[in-house]
Design a protein around this motif. Structure first.
Motif, mmCIF file in Angstrom:
data_model
loop_
_atom_site.group_PDB
_atom_site.id
_atom_site.type_symbol
_atom_site.label_atom_id
_atom_site.label_comp_id
_atom_site.label_asym_id
_atom_site.label_seq_id
_atom_site.Cartn_x
_atom_site.Cartn_y
_atom_site.Cartn_z
ATOM 1 N N VAL A 83 0.856 -1.182 0.000
ATOM 2 C CA VAL A 83 0.000 0.000 0.000
ATOM 3 C C VAL A 83 0.892 1.231 0.000
ATOM 4 C CG1 VAL A 83 -1.462 1.412 1.487
ATOM 5 C CG2 VAL A 83 -2.091 -0.944 1.020
ATOM 6 N N ALA A 84 0.543 2.193 -0.857
ATOM 7 C CA ALA A 84 1.254 3.478 -0.891
ATOM 8 C C ALA A 84 0.304 4.566 -0.439
ATOM 9 C CB ALA A 84 1.762 3.770 -2.296
ATOM 10 N N MET A 85 0.845 5.548 0.297
ATOM 11 C CA MET A 85 0.007 6.637 0.789
ATOM 12 C C MET A 85 0.808 7.930 0.843
ATOM 13 S SD MET A 85 -0.216 5.742 4.881
ATOM 14 C CE MET A 85 -0.626 4.026 4.603
ATOM 15 N N GLY A 86 0.085 9.033 0.764
ATOM 16 C CA GLY A 86 0.708 10.343 0.878
ATOM 17 C C GLY A 86 -0.281 11.351 1.399
ATOM 18 N N GLY A 87 0.237 12.455 1.957
ATOM 19 C CA GLY A 87 -0.631 13.474 2.523
ATOM 20 C C GLY A 87 0.121 14.745 2.848
ATOM 21 N N PRO A 88 -0.351 15.505 3.850
ATOM 22 C CA PRO A 88 0.270 16.788 4.201
ATOM 23 C C PRO A 88 1.714 16.681 4.689
ATOM 24 C CG PRO A 88 -1.947 16.630 5.103
ATOM 25 C CD PRO A 88 -1.592 15.278 4.596
ATOM 26 N N GLN A 89 2.135 15.505 5.081
ATOM 27 C CA GLN A 89 3.499 15.358 5.572
ATOM 28 C C GLN A 89 4.534 15.289 4.448
ATOM 29 O OE1 GLN A 89 2.476 11.900 8.134
ATOM 30 N NE2 GLN A 89 3.260 13.126 9.824
ATOM 31 N N LYS A 90 4.072 15.339 3.199
ATOM 32 C CA LYS A 90 4.935 15.410 2.014
ATOM 33 C C LYS A 90 5.783 14.165 1.813
ATOM 34 C CE LYS A 90 5.479 20.327 3.090
ATOM 35 N NZ LYS A 90 6.443 21.416 3.352
ATOM 36 N N MET A 91 5.466 13.094 2.501
ATOM 37 C CA MET A 91 6.241 11.863 2.426
ATOM 38 C C MET A 91 5.409 10.806 1.679
ATOM 39 S SD MET A 91 9.033 12.571 4.083
ATOM 40 C CE MET A 91 9.764 10.987 4.460
ATOM 41 N N LEU A 92 6.036 10.157 0.708
ATOM 42 C CA LEU A 92 5.416 9.013 0.053
ATOM 43 C C LEU A 92 5.839 7.773 0.825
ATOM 44 C CD1 LEU A 92 3.776 7.765 -2.248
ATOM 45 C CD2 LEU A 92 5.906 7.620 -3.559
ATOM 46 N N ARG A 93 4.868 7.101 1.427
ATOM 47 C CA ARG A 93 5.183 5.952 2.266
ATOM 48 C C ARG A 93 4.576 4.699 1.652
ATOM 49 N NH1 ARG A 93 4.548 9.805 7.059
ATOM 50 N NH2 ARG A 93 6.726 10.037 7.740
ATOM 51 N N ILE A 94 5.366 3.621 1.650
ATOM 52 C CA ILE A 94 4.940 2.341 1.098
ATOM 53 C C ILE A 94 5.057 1.283 2.187
ATOM 54 C CG2 ILE A 94 5.331 0.617 -0.704
ATOM 55 C CD1 ILE A 94 6.588 2.849 -2.390
ATOM 56 N N PHE A 95 3.956 0.532 2.387
ATOM 57 C CA PHE A 95 3.884 -0.444 3.469
ATOM 58 C C PHE A 95 3.645 -1.845 2.917
ATOM 59 C CE2 PHE A 95 2.829 3.544 5.433
ATOM 60 C CZ PHE A 95 3.278 3.465 6.747
ATOM 61 N N ASP A 96 4.130 -2.828 3.660
ATOM 62 C CA ASP A 96 3.773 -4.223 3.416
ATOM 63 C C ASP A 96 2.416 -4.483 4.082
ATOM 64 O OD1 ASP A 96 3.762 -7.186 4.602
ATOM 65 O OD2 ASP A 96 4.942 -7.163 2.753
ATOM 66 N N VAL A 97 1.455 -4.983 3.307
ATOM 67 C CA VAL A 97 0.092 -5.128 3.817
ATOM 68 C C VAL A 97 0.004 -6.199 4.895
ATOM 69 C CG1 VAL A 97 -2.271 -5.771 3.208
ATOM 70 C CG2 VAL A 97 -0.966 -4.274 1.702
ATOM 71 N N SER A 98 0.643 -7.326 4.676
ATOM 72 C CA SER A 98 0.493 -8.439 5.618
ATOM 73 C C SER A 98 1.105 -8.133 6.982
ATOM 74 C CB SER A 98 1.115 -9.708 5.031
ATOM 75 O OG SER A 98 2.493 -9.499 4.763
ATOM 76 N N SER A 99 2.279 -7.496 6.997
ATOM 77 C CA SER A 99 2.960 -7.233 8.269
ATOM 78 C C SER A 99 2.733 -5.829 8.798
ATOM 79 C CB SER A 99 4.468 -7.456 8.102
ATOM 80 O OG SER A 99 5.025 -6.483 7.220
ATOM 81 N N GLY A 100 2.284 -4.901 7.916
ATOM 82 C CA GLY A 100 2.132 -3.509 8.319
ATOM 83 C C GLY A 100 3.456 -2.768 8.382
ATOM 84 N N GLU A 101 4.549 -3.435 7.987
ATOM 85 C CA GLU A 101 5.882 -2.835 8.053
ATOM 86 C C GLU A 101 6.042 -1.765 6.974
ATOM 87 O OE1 GLU A 101 10.564 -4.132 7.311
ATOM 88 O OE2 GLU A 101 8.943 -5.627 7.237
ATOM 89 N N LYS A 102 6.673 -0.646 7.335
ATOM 90 C CA LYS A 102 6.963 0.407 6.377
ATOM 91 C C LYS A 102 8.182 -0.002 5.557
ATOM 92 C CE LYS A 102 6.959 4.561 7.971
ATOM 93 N NZ LYS A 102 7.458 5.770 8.674
ATOM 94 N N LEU A 103 8.019 -0.074 4.224
ATOM 95 C CA LEU A 103 9.106 -0.500 3.356
ATOM 96 C C LEU A 103 9.923 0.680 2.827
ATOM 97 C CD1 LEU A 103 7.171 -3.195 1.272
ATOM 98 C CD2 LEU A 103 8.586 -3.540 3.308
ATOM 99 N N PHE A 104 9.232 1.761 2.478
ATOM 100 C CA PHE A 104 9.903 2.943 1.940
ATOM 101 C C PHE A 104 9.303 4.197 2.546
ATOM 102 C CE2 PHE A 104 9.979 -0.206 -1.553
ATOM 103 C CZ PHE A 104 11.355 -0.369 -1.658
#
Length: 665
Positions: A272-293
């Motif tokens: 899952v990829a997400m972005g918002g007011p924090q200006k950071m593009l964050r990518i997570f592993d769905v199964s573990s919830g771990e932040k990958l990038f």
């Protein structure tokens, strides 16, 4: 080999072809060159603002080298012969802003024709220059065959119907999504996501989103899952994934300190990829919830995020017009797409993953080729800004904008429909799986469901449905109305069934009569044949019988002659005469029987013919009776269908009411 290298190599191999052209020099058309043809036009119209000593926008047009170099936003012309993707052409042809020359009409048509011919000819510098190979048209589209599930497409089956939050009015519509394969649309509301049947506008269920308001909704590639990103400003941001059939939240990813504006999941729902007011593009592993990038590249709020359908690339756009494409697997930058003059509000991928559409506050929608990294088309879509863009399976585009309109465009960027139902900014848009309806919502919270071919048939969808208790009363009223229709439908069905029974009885009785007559005809025909056989037997025996009688007559005659001379022959004569008399009597009897057989044969034949004629006469009426039966059956079938449809609706409404009542309790 990196994902980026592999992707570029594959795309290049699939879209470019070698061309070899040999022409005689005297047959070649006149070259259009910068020095001979284009520079004079620039000198007349452009060099006051775009020359070495005064580079407006960082662009100088007074030398060939400076033209090729481009300006502050990148290259403006390319040597591939594609005028539509040329930034220079888009501006001088007023296809994009800022138009050139500013605050003036377009250049004369003949001047524009020269500039276009120069670009299409490979931007030659002078008469000695040679053009490079012309590339294929990136707008050419062949719909992929993948994506659609093999079995039934996902539709809500057991979604909750209770309204989590009841408000006096709907808020601005923040997100709308349509299933890629089913008549299903999702609408974001306050603390809820409302699911509707796009064809009937029926409320199918309400998904709780207690974290706040969903700002982005996207369906998975097969339509089985809904990805929702949102939350509460300055408090919380998450991405939730829901099972479309059951409404179960199968995953919740992220724990942002501010709301999530852009969210999407890759093709396998593993990231899952997400972005918002924090200006950071964050990518997570769905199964573990771990932040990958955790990618810090954007300089402003990230408004929108979208994975390519094949999962190879990830695009993100921000409030300042930043648009970046990333390698989905590695998180490395793949393309930095410059060209928009306003915030990027929405992104959409074409089904083949080769073209990305971006919607901007500058009023344009740009189509980007993922092989060349260029804008292959720029559409002046909505004055005041484009708020949303979506592709359908035919590569058509649906857009919404601050001119209060939703629009539909063909694959080449030609406007097909412009829809306006209110005086508010249109904020979100979706196009249904079959391309037949646009679903769009505005600043006032209104959601419109409009058939493309019959816009007057528009219906509204509620972003904030009424409380379940109130909807129960409406459902009860509807149920009573439907049940009132069921009684006459049942009576009509019974009447139709009775007509079928009567017609079937008449036809059966006729068939029985015909069968009986045919049986009688067959029996008489058999009796005639038996009599004929008996007569034939007598006729075969008659010659021998006649000879026997003649022999006896001769014997009697001889004895009578002998009696005249020998009285002792009296007894013999008497015996012979008795034998002759008995033989004659038997012969006479058999002859009478033969006459009777002839009469019997005639009678049997006549009777058989009469019975067959009667059967044929009855059979002649059978077709009409069969037709009446079929008509009765057709009417009964129609009555059954009408009855069953009403009964099914009643059952469905009853089930819905039961579910509502159960949730209220």
């Amino acid at each position: 080999m990196s994902v980026r290298s592999a992707f570029v190599r594959f795309a290049a191999l699939s879209t470019l072809s070698a061309v070899s052209v040999c022409q005689a020099a005297d047959a070649a058309p006149k070259k259009v060159t910068y020095e001979d043809d284009v520079k004079p036009i620039f000198r007349q119209y452009c060099l006051n603002c775009h020359q070495q000593s005064d580079k407006k926008g960082g662009l100088a047009l007074d030398t060939f080298g400076s033209v090729v170099e481009g300006g502050g936003s990148g290259e403006v012309v390319y040597d591939d012969g594609d005028a539509e993707s040329s930034r220079l052409w888009q501006l001088v042809n007023h296809d994009d802003t800022p138009v050139m020359p500013p605050k003036q009409d377009k250049l004369p048509a003949d001047k524009l024709a020269i500039i276009r011919a120069w670009i299409e000819g490979g931007i030659l510098e002078n008469s000695g220059s040679k053009a490079k190979v012309k590339k294929s048209n990136a707008l050419a589209f062949v719909a992929p065959t993948g994506g659609k599930p093999d079995g039934p497409v996902a539709m809500p089956e057991t979604l909750p119907l209770e309204t989590p939050v009841v408000t006096s009015r709907a808020a601005a519509v923040t997100a709308i999504a349509a299933s890629p394969w089913a008549p299903l649309v999702a609408v974001a509301g306050q603390n809820q996501i409302v699911m509707y049947h796009s064809d009937t506008a029926e409320l199918l269920g309400i998904l709780p989103f207690p974290e706040g308001v969903a700002q982005e909704l996207r369906f998975s590639g097969d339509g089985s899952y809904l990805i929702a990103g949102g939350g509460e400003h300055s408090v919380l941001g998450v991405v939730a994934i829901y099972d479309v059939k059951t409404g179960e939240r199968v995953a919740t990813v992220g724990d942002e300190l501010d709301i999530v504006f852009g969210a999407d999941a890759n093709d396998t729902l593993s990231r899952v990829a997400m972005g918002g007011p924090q200006k950071m593009l964050r990518i997570f592993d769905v199964s573990s919830g771990e932040k990958l990038f955790d990618i810090k590249k954007h300089t402003d709020w990230i408004y929108t995020v979208a994975y390519s359908p094949d999962g190879v690339l990830l695009a993100s756009g921000d409030r300042s017009g930043g648009l970046i494409v990333w390698e989905a697997e590695t998180g490395r930058q793949y393309l930095d797409l410059a060209g928009h003059k306003g915030g990027i509000n929405s992104l959409a991928w074409r089904d083949d993953s080769n073209v990305l559409a971006s919607a901007s506050d500058d009023g344009s929608v740009k189509l980007w080729d993922m092989v060349s990294g260029k804008a292959i088309k720029s559409i002046n879509a909505h004055g005041g800004g484009v708020t949303a863009v979506r592709f359908d399976h035919q590569a058509r585009l649906a857009t919404a904008g601050r001119d209060n309109r939703a629009k539909l465009w063909d694959a080449s960027g030609k406007e097909l429909k412009s829809l306006n139902h209110a005086g508010e900014d249109m904020l979100e848009v979706a196009i249904t799986h079959d391309g037949k309806r646009l679903i769009y919502g505005d600043w006032a919270g209104s959601v419109f469901n409009t058939p493309v071919d019959t816009p007057d048939a528009m219906v509204r969808l509620a972003a904030n449905p009424e409380p379940a208790a109130k909807r129960v009363e409406a459902v009860k009223t509807t149920l009573v109305s439907i049940q009132e229709k069921l009684t006459p439908a049942k009576a009509k069905l019974d009447q139709a069934n009775a007509a079928v029974t009567a017609a079937q009885k008449t036809l059966t009785e006729l068939d029985q009569k015909v069968a009986a007559l045919k049986q009688q005809a067959a029996e008489n025909d058999a009796a005639a044949k038996t009599a004929e056989q008996q007569g034939a037997t007598f006729d075969q025996q008659l010659p021998a019988l006649t000879t026997s009688v003649r022999d006896l007559q001769d014997e009697v005659t001889a004895l009578r002659v002998a009696l005249k001379t020998d009285p002792s022959k009296m007894v013999a004569v008497a015996e012979s005469e008795e034998k002759l008399a008995a033989k004659l009597t038997d012969m006479a009897k058999q002859r009478r029987n033969r006459v009777a057989l002839i009469d019997a044969i005639k009678t049997h034949r006549q009777t058989a013919a009469a019975r067959q004629a009667e059967a044929d006469k009855l059979l002649a009426t059978r077709g009409e009776l069969q037709k009446k039966l079929e008509q009765a059956q057709s009417l009964a079938q129609a009555a059954r269908k009408a009855h069953d449809e009403i009964a099914a609706v009643a059952s469905k409404i009853q089930s819905k009411m039961d579910r509502l009542l159960a949730e209220i309790k």
